[in-house]
Design a protein around this motif. Sequence first.
Motif, PDB file in Angstrom:
ATOM      1  N   TYR A 174     -22.768  68.740  37.896  1.00  0.00           N
ATOM      2  CA  TYR A 174     -23.598  67.667  37.345  1.00  0.00           C
ATOM      3  C   TYR A 174     -22.760  66.544  36.723  1.00  0.00           C
ATOM      4  O   TYR A 174     -23.279  65.752  35.941  1.00  0.00           O
ATOM      5  CB  TYR A 174     -24.569  68.236  36.308  1.00  0.00           C
ATOM      6  N   ASP A 181     -24.814  64.560  33.901  1.00  0.00           N
ATOM      7  CA  ASP A 181     -26.213  64.127  34.020  1.00  0.00           C
ATOM      8  C   ASP A 181     -27.065  65.057  33.167  1.00  0.00           C
ATOM      9  O   ASP A 181     -27.520  66.105  33.619  1.00  0.00           O
ATOM     10  CB  ASP A 181     -26.641  64.181  35.489  1.00  0.00           C
ATOM     11  N   TRP A 182     -27.293  64.673  31.898  1.00  0.00           N
ATOM     12  CA  TRP A 182     -28.033  65.514  30.961  1.00  0.00           C
ATOM     13  C   TRP A 182     -29.477  65.730  31.411  1.00  0.00           C
ATOM     14  O   TRP A 182     -30.085  66.750  31.089  1.00  0.00           O
ATOM     15  CB  TRP A 182     -28.018  64.890  29.572  1.00  0.00           C
ATOM     16  N   GLY A 183     -30.030  64.780  32.125  1.00  0.00           N
ATOM     17  CA  GLY A 183     -31.419  64.905  32.548  1.00  0.00           C
ATOM     18  C   GLY A 183     -31.621  65.878  33.692  1.00  0.00           C
ATOM     19  O   GLY A 183     -32.731  66.380  33.906  1.00  0.00           O
ATOM     20  N   ALA A 184     -30.566  66.162  34.450  1.00  0.00           N
ATOM     21  CA  ALA A 184     -30.677  67.062  35.601  1.00  0.00           C
ATOM     22  C   ALA A 184     -30.069  68.435  35.340  1.00  0.00           C
ATOM     23  O   ALA A 184     -30.524  69.436  35.902  1.00  0.00           O
ATOM     24  CB  ALA A 184     -30.002  66.426  36.813  1.00  0.00           C
ATOM     25  N   PRO A 186     -29.510  71.924  33.999  1.00  0.00           N
ATOM     26  CA  PRO A 186     -30.404  72.874  33.320  1.00  0.00           C
ATOM     27  C   PRO A 186     -29.885  73.232  31.927  1.00  0.00           C
ATOM     28  O   PRO A 186     -28.671  73.250  31.683  1.00  0.00           O
ATOM     29  CB  PRO A 186     -30.393  74.094  34.241  1.00  0.00           C
ATOM     30  N   VAL A 206     -33.985  62.637  27.439  1.00  0.00           N
ATOM     31  CA  VAL A 206     -34.170  63.342  28.708  1.00  0.00           C
ATOM     32  C   VAL A 206     -34.803  64.707  28.464  1.00  0.00           C
ATOM     33  O   VAL A 206     -34.781  65.231  27.349  1.00  0.00           O
ATOM     34  CB  VAL A 206     -32.821  63.526  29.448  1.00  0.00           C
ATOM     35  N   SER A 207     -35.362  65.272  29.536  1.00  0.00           N
ATOM     36  CA  SER A 207     -35.972  66.605  29.470  1.00  0.00           C
ATOM     37  C   SER A 207     -35.643  67.366  30.754  1.00  0.00           C
ATOM     38  O   SER A 207     -36.406  67.332  31.722  1.00  0.00           O
ATOM     39  CB  SER A 207     -37.495  66.492  29.287  1.00  0.00           C
ATOM     40  N   PRO A 208     -34.520  68.072  30.775  1.00  0.00           N
ATOM     41  CA  PRO A 208     -34.075  68.765  31.983  1.00  0.00           C
ATOM     42  C   PRO A 208     -34.807  70.086  32.192  1.00  0.00           C
ATOM     43  O   PRO A 208     -35.579  70.522  31.329  1.00  0.00           O
ATOM     44  CB  PRO A 208     -32.586  69.014  31.691  1.00  0.00           C
TER      45      PRO A 208
END
Length: 301
Positions: A174, A181-184, A186, A206-208
């Motif tokens: 990621y 990518d903090w949003g992607a 897990p 963000v909300s992964p």
Amino acid sequence: MNFEQLRALAAIIDEGTFEAAADLLRISPSAVSQRIKALERSVGQVVVRRGAPCTPTEAGVVLLRTARQVQVLEAETWSALGTGAASRPVTPVAVNADSLATWFVAVLREAAGWPDTTVKLHVEDQDHSSKLLSRGDVVGAVTGSPTPVNGCRVERLGSMRYLPVAAPALVERYRTGSGVDWGAMPVLEFNAKDALQDEVLRARGVSPPRHTIPSSEAFLAALRAGLGWGMIPELQLGADLDDGSLTLLEDGAHRDVALYWQVWTLDAERLDRISESVRRLGRQALRDAGRKSLDADAAPG
């Protein structure tokens, strides 16, 4: 009310049913029922919600606290008389899972040498363990609250530092430029009450995807396996960062969680002994232990 009635109430709440309480007290279920009915008549209120398991009503919570305190004092009295009766009373204590997986093990090691006491642990999130004290379920608790429960004293132990870490393979998967990518990517959470990861994610908006791992040891294993990133106690990491098993995601993104010890304000040697152990070993292991301690007593209740 009398002590046998209070003892029956405590046994029902501890064991969950009238039948199991009867087995513990070595009397018949009918006798347990009679004692509870007599207790309810004396206070004019229902004290037990009959169910599976049985739970205390608001009046029952008040009486349960009294029952626990009487049990502690009874054990102290027998010990002072040197009769040997009630020689191994149970000392119920609440501790958060991360403390239990790290520094609190040293407390248990010392408790192994206490021949007159058995310990019953309740594992509860540090932000919710005070409820166990107020209900009378435990006599002491490692908690995140500096506000003393009525009838308890509180002192600061120190802070447990949490670090955002992940397996190197997950970070590479990621990676975006110099970051991730903090949003992607897990994220792992201990349970629905675990807000540590949310604090980091809220700052990024963000909300992964989330995985729930309700065990401190399994949480660390899942981090090493690359299931997701998470906030892990610094005390639990060992050599993971040094040997490359885990990677620190960001410098300065740690969170320090203050921990306190709350215990009933009873003059009892067993409570003093476990308090001394928790205080000494907690302050040895935790950060900021040198800060001024909060020694606040509430009016007994």
